[in-house]
Design a protein around this motif. Structure first.
Motif, short mmCIF file in Angstrom:
data_model
loop_
_atom_site.label_atom_id
_atom_site.label_comp_id
_atom_site.label_asym_id
_atom_site.label_seq_id
_atom_site.Cartn_x
_atom_site.Cartn_y
_atom_site.Cartn_z
N SER A 39 0.94 -1.04 0.10
CA SER A 39 0.06 -0.09 -0.08
C SER A 39 0.75 1.25 -0.02
CB SER A 39 -0.82 -0.04 1.29
OG SER A 39 -1.46 1.38 1.48
N GLU A 40 0.44 2.29 -0.74
CA GLU A 40 1.57 3.46 -0.94
C GLU A 40 1.20 4.45 0.42
OE1 GLU A 40 1.78 7.16 -3.68
OE2 GLU A 40 1.16 5.66 -4.91
N LYS A 41 0.02 4.16 0.82
CA LYS A 41 -0.49 5.11 1.93
C LYS A 41 -0.04 4.38 3.37
CE LYS A 41 -4.05 7.56 4.20
NZ LYS A 41 -5.63 7.85 3.99
N ILE A 174 5.19 0.16 -2.52
CA ILE A 174 6.41 -0.04 -1.84
C ILE A 174 7.15 0.95 -1.34
CG2 ILE A 174 7.98 -1.55 -0.65
CD1 ILE A 174 6.15 -3.79 -1.81
N ASP A 175 8.00 1.40 -2.34
CA ASP A 175 9.07 2.22 -2.85
C ASP A 175 8.53 3.81 -2.20
OD1 ASP A 175 10.58 0.24 -3.67
OD2 ASP A 175 10.50 0.88 -5.72
N ALA A 176 7.18 4.09 -2.68
CA ALA A 176 6.70 5.54 -2.48
C ALA A 176 6.35 5.76 -0.89
CB ALA A 176 5.21 5.65 -3.36
N TYR A 177 5.85 4.53 -0.11
CA TYR A 177 5.65 4.55 0.97
C TYR A 177 7.01 4.66 2.11
CZ TYR A 177 4.42 3.08 5.90
OH TYR A 177 4.35 2.97 7.34
N VAL A 178 7.86 3.84 1.69
CA VAL A 178 9.33 3.88 2.43
C VAL A 178 9.92 5.22 2.17
CG1 VAL A 178 11.82 2.63 2.31
CG2 VAL A 178 9.57 1.22 2.29
N ASN A 179 9.79 5.95 1.05
CA ASN A 179 10.68 7.13 0.78
C ASN A 179 9.70 8.39 1.08
OD1 ASN A 179 12.36 5.71 -0.75
ND2 ASN A 179 11.56 5.65 -2.48
#
Length: 280
Positions: A39-41, A174-179
């Motif tokens: 999830s991006e959020k 996943i990358d958007a959330y982690v970053n």
């Protein structure tokens, strides 16, 4: 199977979602915890399902999204716990009649049902014999039933193959959330790891026209066991997964049924979300 239920529906009179968006207090016996998805959020979200605990409102309930990794200890719950939670009907991309959006800060874990007699009293009348009928309903009706407990006439196999990793879209989330950078955010942003294997049951339902079903296994426990088998070779891990999810859960001495659910965007695609396996 013995029909012991005091709680389940006597037929197809399952309650539709309310037309309004007012908050409703739900009491639910949790029967399904699906494996987490990117999830991006939230980093990862889990779909949870169960049956209503109120005698006057029988039927299935889907609760989504739930971010299990960040629940407080007082909010954590397991399968076959009875919980109460405020929720609003899911709208937008999920029009399925069983789908609700939980307000997680209101969740209360009430009690746990021990195996298997008390669980059967709640669930046996939900069991239905035909997966073929569910598939037909999903193809023909927009508001068709999207959650069920289906009893197979025979379970042929559990196919296990290596997971190919996240899709590009899943990895993007996943990358958007982690970053994400937030100085006030103390959450662990460790990326969600793809499971080692995918699983799929092959079985036949009781429909006389059934040619067999092959449905992916999305059970949280299937992924959790894989993590405990990290030290094993692929062959050893496959053997352990089959030992539990096929040899034990689907043994001839058990009244096996599959919790199944479909996808909001692909209503005709059903997966096995968990296994119901009381002894006969």
């Amino acid at each position: 199977m013995a029909q012991l239920s005091l709680f389940g529906p006597s037929g197809e009179e399952l309650n539709p979602k309310p037309a309004s968006d007012e908050v409703v207090r739900l009491r639910v016996l949790i029967t399904v915890k699906a494996a987490p998805n990117p999830s991006e959020k939230y980093g990862e979200t889990v779909c949870v399902a169960g049956v209503r605990a109120e005698l006057e409102h029988p039927g299935w309930v889907r609760l989504y999204p739930i971010n299990f990794r960040y629940l407080d200890s007082t909010e954590k719950f397991d399968k076959y716990d009875v919980v109460s939670v405020d929720a609003i009907p899911a709208r937008g991309g999920d029009q399925r009649r069983e789908s609700w959006r939980p307000l997680m800060g209101t969740l209360v874990r009430e009690r746990r049902l021990p195996p298997w007699r008390q669980r059967r009293a709640w669930l046996d009348s939900y069991i239905q014999p035909s997966m073929c009928q569910l598939n037909q309903g999903a193809r023909n009706t927009a508001d068709s039933q999207s959650l069920a407990l289906v009893q197979p006439s025979e379970v042929g196999d559990l196919k296990i193959r290596l997971h190919e990793g996240w899709t590009k879209e899943e990895q993007r989330k996943i990358d958007a959330y982690v970053n994400q950078l937030d100085l006030l955010d103390d959450q662990d942003r460790t990326p969600l790891e793809a499971p080692r294997f995918r699983g799929a049951y092959r079985y036949r339902c009781w429909d006389r026209r059934c040619r067999g079903h092959e449905q992916g296994l999305l059970d949280w426990e299937f992924v959790a066991l894989q993590r405990r088998l990290r030290h094993c070779s692929d062959e050893e891990a496959r053997g352990e997964l089959k030992k539990k999810f096929l040899d034990m859960m689907c043994a001839p001495k058990r009244d096996v049924a599959f919790y199944v659910g479909n996808q909001a965007k692909r209503r005709h695609v059903f997966s096995v979300l968990g296994v119901y396996y009381p002894e006969r």
